[in-house]
Design a protein around this motif. Sequence first.
Motif, short mmCIF file in Angstrom:
data_model
loop_
_atom_site.label_atom_id
_atom_site.label_comp_id
_atom_site.label_asym_id
_atom_site.label_seq_id
_atom_site.Cartn_x
_atom_site.Cartn_y
_atom_site.Cartn_z
N SER A 1 0.82 -1.21 0.00
CA SER A 1 0.00 0.00 0.00
C SER A 1 0.86 1.26 0.00
O SER A 1 0.49 2.27 -0.60
CB SER A 1 -0.94 0.00 1.21
OG SER A 1 -0.21 0.02 2.43
N TYR A 2 2.04 1.19 0.66
CA TYR A 2 2.94 2.34 0.64
C TYR A 2 3.51 2.56 -0.76
O TYR A 2 3.52 3.68 -1.28
CB TYR A 2 4.08 2.14 1.63
CG TYR A 2 5.18 3.19 1.50
CD1 TYR A 2 5.04 4.44 2.09
CD2 TYR A 2 6.33 2.94 0.75
CE1 TYR A 2 6.03 5.42 1.95
CE2 TYR A 2 7.31 3.90 0.59
CZ TYR A 2 7.16 5.13 1.20
OH TYR A 2 8.12 6.09 1.05
N THR B 1 1.04 4.08 -3.22
CA THR B 1 0.58 5.45 -2.97
C THR B 1 1.73 6.45 -2.88
O THR B 1 1.50 7.61 -2.59
CB THR B 1 -0.25 5.51 -1.68
OG1 THR B 1 0.53 4.99 -0.58
CG2 THR B 1 -1.53 4.69 -1.82
N LEU C 1 -7.75 0.13 -0.44
CA LEU C 1 -7.50 1.44 -1.06
C LEU C 1 -8.47 1.70 -2.20
O LEU C 1 -8.93 2.83 -2.40
CB LEU C 1 -6.05 1.53 -1.56
CG LEU C 1 -4.94 1.45 -0.51
CD1 LEU C 1 -3.58 1.42 -1.20
CD2 LEU C 1 -5.02 2.62 0.46
N ARG D 1 -4.75 4.62 3.88
CA ARG D 1 -3.63 3.69 3.98
C ARG D 1 -3.56 3.09 5.37
O ARG D 1 -3.19 1.92 5.53
CB ARG D 1 -2.33 4.41 3.64
CG ARG D 1 -1.20 3.45 3.27
CD ARG D 1 -0.02 4.19 2.73
NE ARG D 1 0.74 4.85 3.78
CZ ARG D 1 1.64 5.79 3.58
NH1 ARG D 1 1.87 6.23 2.35
NH2 ARG D 1 2.31 6.33 4.58
#
Length: 352
Positions: free
Chosen positions: A60-61, A64, A264, A270
Amino acid sequence: MLDKKETRAVPSSQTVQVPGIENAATPPPDGGYGWVCLACCFTVNCFTWGVVSSYGVYLSYYLTSDAFPESRPLDYALIGSLNFGIAMLSAPMTTRLARSFGIKPPMLAGAVIFGGGFIAASFAWRIWHLYLSQGVLVGLGVGFVYVPSIAVLSQWFGRRRSLANGISSAGSGVGGLVFSFASGALIEHLGIGWALRVTGAIALLALLVAAVFLRDRNSIIRPEQHPLDLGLAWRADVFLLLSWAFLSMLGYIPLLYSLSDFSLSIGLSRQQATQVTAFLNMGTAIGRPFIGVASDRFGRFGVATSLTLLCGLSCLAIWIPATSFGVTVFFGILSGAILGVFWMVRAHASQC
């Protein structure tokens, strides 16, 4: 016929060992040092599969942020899949090494490779660096640490084997739960680099300790270890088992890694995506010991079949229509508790 003078009774304290078969006079102790080995296997699962199960937080990091401008979403998916793929592909080589040198040397080497993979990833500035470090090295480290430990509990536990393997497998859920929250907090406060370094250093230390104290009973059992036996693939029962394993993993890994990305996609933050990944791993920690107990009581085939069906139905009935944080968390906990049933059945049946 032997002369009476040539006959000699075997003392009751001695047992006759047949290579490849555990003698009835020396059954698994179901305890003793086996509890130490159980703690070690729990640690191995916690700091290998548990750590890589938290990859959804990193995913997810990466998705994004603009950490690697030349990368595509598919790159990050492939990096995560290498953790499982390389670990399984290394199994024949790791089995050969464990047969030749014992379980400790490959496990110690694997601990260094695994921890080093995360630390190396913290210095990556190109996407191919991440492929080699957080992908290949981490996956190879998992294989070298985990594969030699697979059959150890089956040597120490007989009647309580499924329970022991259930507790051990729950380590992956505990590790995933802890590292999901910890990685998210580390990324937020210290940055991605230090999150990877801290994770690698902690995992390295824990796996080294587990490798030192883990002990097999190969000297007593004298198992026949075959790194790769192609003849078994022609057996119908083995082919069906492998087919089920393949299809189970085909659904298990995408669910494990993509639930954060799914969060997401439905508009969650997040932080919420991190929590969904953590709750999925919490479900794993809670569910796997119960699967072990149920397998002992009701049989592995029935439990595996029913839970595989339940997991598939839950994906259709809960995951696809989910649009809120609460429903997604509920699905994460439920699926986490049952989607790893293959590992439980495999662990129960494994023999050296």
